[in-house]
Design an enzyme around this catalytic site. Structure first.
Site, mmCIF file in Angstrom:
data_model
loop_
_atom_site.group_PDB
_atom_site.id
_atom_site.type_symbol
_atom_site.label_atom_id
_atom_site.label_comp_id
_atom_site.label_asym_id
_atom_site.label_seq_id
_atom_site.Cartn_x
_atom_site.Cartn_y
_atom_site.Cartn_z
ATOM 1 N N LYS A 37 0.846 -1.211 0.000
ATOM 2 C CA LYS A 37 0.000 0.000 0.000
ATOM 3 C C LYS A 37 0.876 1.253 0.000
ATOM 4 C CE LYS A 37 -0.095 0.008 5.027
ATOM 5 N NZ LYS A 37 -0.748 -0.551 6.214
ATOM 6 N N ARG A 135 -10.046 0.118 15.233
ATOM 7 C CA ARG A 135 -10.091 0.727 13.909
ATOM 8 C C ARG A 135 -11.139 -0.045 13.117
ATOM 9 N NH1 ARG A 135 -4.310 1.319 10.782
ATOM 10 N NH2 ARG A 135 -4.781 -0.797 10.135
ATOM 11 N N TYR A 265 17.453 31.358 7.167
ATOM 12 C CA TYR A 265 16.350 32.156 7.725
ATOM 13 C C TYR A 265 16.377 32.160 9.250
ATOM 14 C CZ TYR A 265 14.059 32.035 3.128
ATOM 15 O OH TYR A 265 13.745 32.167 1.803
ATOM 16 N N MET A 313 12.819 25.823 1.715
ATOM 17 C CA MET A 313 11.936 25.015 0.858
ATOM 18 C C MET A 313 12.741 24.090 -0.058
ATOM 19 S SD MET A 313 8.913 26.278 -1.714
ATOM 20 C CE MET A 313 8.039 27.182 -0.456
HETATM 21 C C1 LIG Z 1 0.058 -1.563 6.841
HETATM 22 C C2 LIG Z 1 -0.501 -2.814 7.354
HETATM 23 C C3 LIG Z 1 0.324 -3.922 7.627
HETATM 24 C C4 LIG Z 1 1.836 -3.874 7.554
HETATM 25 O O1 LIG Z 1 2.350 -3.411 8.778
HETATM 26 P P1 LIG Z 1 3.932 -3.283 9.054
HETATM 27 O O2 LIG Z 1 4.003 -2.792 10.446
HETATM 28 O O3 LIG Z 1 4.432 -2.297 8.067
HETATM 29 O O4 LIG Z 1 4.520 -4.624 8.853
HETATM 30 C C5 LIG Z 1 -0.295 -5.111 7.986
HETATM 31 N N1 LIG Z 1 -1.636 -5.185 8.111
HETATM 32 C C6 LIG Z 1 -2.463 -4.135 7.881
HETATM 33 C C7 LIG Z 1 -3.927 -4.295 8.042
HETATM 34 C C8 LIG Z 1 -1.919 -2.911 7.520
HETATM 35 O O5 LIG Z 1 -2.729 -1.868 7.307
#
Ligand SMILES: *Cc1c(COP(=O)(O)O)cnc(C)c1O
Length: 372
Positions: A37, A135, A265, A313
């Site tokens: 992802k 969640r 800055y 920046m």
């Molecule tokens: C992102 C995610 C993972 C991976 O977690 P890591 O800590 O990066 O290994 C596993 N399961 C779900 C549901 C996630 O959203």
């Protein structure tokens, strides 16, 4: 072609190495869902997924349908699990590209089943149970009934049951162990026939490293694929991981300023001696956050040097007073290895008061990538 001086370098050999470490740790009986992802945590979703597919990996995890579609269009076969689930406006894509969404409400489950039936097909779904993350997911007590509903619908089949562990990376082990037990217990209550094609999975990287009890039939590594241990892994044998991403730039000017000069800055840094500076063409627009001002270090000529003054920046200054022979055009490592020195995403995360995940997503998200 002209391109930015700033560039992340993605080492696909390191990715393969990490993947093999994880495979070896969990053994052949446990499947691996490669979590790709968010553009593979900034590493580039397609190149990462293709590399892992070539290594034999056949389950991929994405957040949204859009990412699943991109994987299919990019030639990824096998299972693609959509971790955030799906709304009715994406049912067509889910069916067309054979994605496996996570489900957690009956309405969308039924809608999906009808759509699949109408298209004369069947969609695999992963039931999300909230075993303590607070969640996404149904509560454990509702799992049995939900599974019965899945069974009663023609267009869907139960492909998995998924939980997620909120504190697998924290020192206290009791909560995670209790959550694994709760998951096992709720699965016990479900009719085994309904589970015959379902894969049980709860473990992220931290869990798969620290808790054999969390592995069930599949693990879902993300950060460990990209070369980082989750925060705390006390006691457990760490995986031998290699960081996959480095971040580099090039010096645009070298110059000397007198003692007492204000730098950048706000003049938050005043030189305490005659100082040689390297001006770097990297700043917060490139993900090198302003929070790193007067904190970060970079590697030049194999030596660690300090960033002085505020990060702008598109620019910042490194103090190269103590190293010889530095010239404009020389390579600067912001993250990664040069000579005997290494700066990791964990170290940068500490300067930024965050975690390696965010550093990787940030640097990888806004900069050009080169693949090795
Ligand atoms: C992102 C995610 C993972 C991976 O977690 P890591 O800590 O990066 O290994 C596993 N399961 C779900 C549901 C996630 O959203």
């Amino acid at each position: 072609m002209v391109s930015s001086y700033n560039c992340t370098v993605i080492d696909l050999h390191a990715l393969v190495h990490n993947y093999r470490c994880i495979k070896e740790r969990v053994g052949d009986a446990v499947e691996v869902m490669a979590v790709v992802k968010s553009d593979a945590y900034g590493h580039g979703m397609l190149p990462v997924a293709r590399t892992l597919q070539a290594e034999g990996n056949s389950v991929f995890g994405v957040a949204e349908v859009e990412e699943g579609v991109a994987l299919r269009k990019g030639g990824i076969e096998g299972r693609i699990v959509v971790l955030l689930g799906v709304f009715a406006d994406c049912f067509t894509e889910v069916l067309q590209y054979n994605l496996s969404p996570v489900v957690f409400d009956l309405e969308s489950l039924k809608g999906l089943a009808l759509a699949a039936e109408a298209a004369n097909t069947e969609i695999g779904v992963h039931l999300k149970v909230d075993i303590g993350m607070g969640r996404l997911g149904i509560l454990p007590n509702d799992a049995e009934r939900f599974v019965e509903t899945v069974k009663s619908l023609d267009g869907v089949r139960l492909e998995g049951i998924i939980g997620h562990l909120p504190v697998a990376d924290e020192v206290d082990q009791n909560i995670t162990l209790a959550q694994c037990r709760e998951f096992a217990a709720l699965v016990e209550k479900i009719d085994p026939q309904s589970l015959s094609a379902a894969v049980l999975h709860v473990a992220n990287s931290a869990a798969l490293i620290r808790y054999t009890q969390s592995r069930f039939q599949m693990v879902r590594p993300g950060i460990s694929l990209y070369g980082y241990q989750p925060a705390e892994i006390d006691g457990s044998k760490p995986l031998d991981l290699k960081p996959v991403m480095s971040f580099k730039t090039k010096i645009v000017q070298v110059k000397e300023v007198p003692k007492g000069s204000g730098i950048s800055y706000g003049h938050t840094y005043i030189t305490g001696r005659r100082t040689k500076l390297a001006v770097l063409p990297v700043g917060y627009a490139d993900g090198y956050l302003r929070k790193l001002s007067n904190k970060a270090e970079v590697i030049i000529n194999g030596r660690r040097v300090a960033v002085r003054g505020r990060i702008c920046m598109n620019a910042c200054m490194a103090d190269i007073t103590d190293i010889e022979g530095v010239q404009a055009g020389d390579e600067v490592v912001l993250m990664g290895r040069q000579g005997n020195e290494e700066i990791t995403a964990d170290e940068i995360a500490a300067w930024m008061e965050t975690i390696s995940y965010e550093v990787l997503c940030l640097f990888g998200g806004v900069n050009r990538r080169e693949y090795r």
